[in-house]
Design an enzyme around this catalytic site. Structure first.
Site, PDB file in Angstrom:
ATOM      1  CB  THR A  65      -0.959  -0.036   1.209  1.00  0.00           C
ATOM      2  OG1 THR A  65      -1.819  -1.177   1.050  1.00  0.00           O
ATOM      3  CG2 THR A  65      -1.812   1.206   1.297  1.00  0.00           C
ATOM      4  CB  CYS A  89      -6.208  -4.374   2.032  1.00  0.00           C
ATOM      5  SG  CYS A  89      -6.884  -5.070   3.540  1.00  0.00           S
ATOM      6  CB  VAL A  90      -3.288  -0.870   5.793  1.00  0.00           C
ATOM      7  CG1 VAL A  90      -2.243  -0.925   6.897  1.00  0.00           C
ATOM      8  CG2 VAL A  90      -2.696  -0.279   4.522  1.00  0.00           C
ATOM      9  CB  VAL A  91      -5.116  -5.845   8.399  1.00  0.00           C
ATOM     10  CG1 VAL A  91      -5.818  -6.423   9.619  1.00  0.00           C
ATOM     11  CG2 VAL A  91      -5.908  -6.155   7.128  1.00  0.00           C
ATOM     12  CG  ASP A  94       0.136  -7.399  17.758  1.00  0.00           C
ATOM     13  OD1 ASP A  94      -1.052  -7.077  17.972  1.00  0.00           O
ATOM     14  OD2 ASP A  94       0.530  -8.574  17.649  1.00  0.00           O
ATOM     15  CG  HIS A  97       4.171  -1.321   9.347  1.00  0.00           C
ATOM     16  ND1 HIS A  97       5.270  -0.791   8.732  1.00  0.00           N
ATOM     17  CD2 HIS A  97       3.459  -1.952   8.376  1.00  0.00           C
ATOM     18  CE1 HIS A  97       5.240  -1.092   7.440  1.00  0.00           C
ATOM     19  NE2 HIS A  97       4.140  -1.790   7.207  1.00  0.00           N
ATOM     20  CG  PHE A 122      -7.683   6.898  -0.230  1.00  0.00           C
ATOM     21  CD1 PHE A 122      -6.304   6.982  -0.112  1.00  0.00           C
ATOM     22  CD2 PHE A 122      -8.401   6.300   0.789  1.00  0.00           C
ATOM     23  CE1 PHE A 122      -5.654   6.479   1.014  1.00  0.00           C
ATOM     24  CE2 PHE A 122      -7.767   5.799   1.915  1.00  0.00           C
ATOM     25  CZ  PHE A 122      -6.392   5.886   2.026  1.00  0.00           C
TER      26      PHE A 122
END
Length: 163
Positions: A65, A89-91, A94, A97, A122
């Site tokens: 991404t 897609c950014v999940v 922990d 980042h 976007f």
């Protein structure tokens, strides 16, 4: 608006301008490909549904991404499209980042919208977990790729009215 109240794939077709003469570049992140490929499929299907010829849809892939900004700039320069759609897609994980990637790509795409003469859309999912991403890539909340395609068509029409 939260997708719990608005399905990403829902729109009034009567409000979508003719897109038969459009050229659209799509940059898709390879990271989380199980999600991004569904976003890409949704975007392409929706563009074609509204008249964009498949030969006028240019698809490029970048590793992640964060690289979407560079990919969008290069695709705009090379193909001279009427709009660029970025899909990623950014999940949440922990570490921080997630925050750095989301902020970087958001700032980068905003900057491209300021300096390019075409809209850069976007289409990046930023979710708390993988289930939320699944729900927004063709699941119970629709497909962000559909929404990005409709936005590209509408923003191109908007830009054309102001030339």
């Amino acid at each position: 608006m939260a997708t719990a109240y608005q399905n990403l794939s829902s729109y009034d077709p009567a409000t979508v301008p003719d897109a038969s003469n459009m050229r659209v570049a799509i940059v898709c992140a390879e990271w989380n490909a199980n999600i991004t490929e569904k976003l890409l499929e949704g975007a392409c299907n929706t563009l074609e549904k509204h008249g964009v010829k498949s030969d006028n849809i240019f698809v490029g892939r970048v590793p992640g991404t964060f690289e979407l900004t560079f990919g969008a700039q290069r695709m705009a320069s090379f193909y001279h499209p009427d709009a660029v759609i970025v899909l990623g897609c950014v999940v949440q994980g922990d570490t921080p980042h997630f925050d750095y990637v989301c902020q970087g790509v958001t700032s980068g795409i905003t900057h491209l919208n300021e300096v390019l003469d075409i809209p850069v859309i976007f289409g990046v999912l930023t979710t708390g977990n993988m289930q939320q991403a699944i729900d927004r890539s063709g699941g119970k909340y629709g497909n962000k790729g559909d929404e990005a395609a409709i936005t590209a068509i509408k923003m191109h029409a908007f830009a054309c009215r102001l030339k």
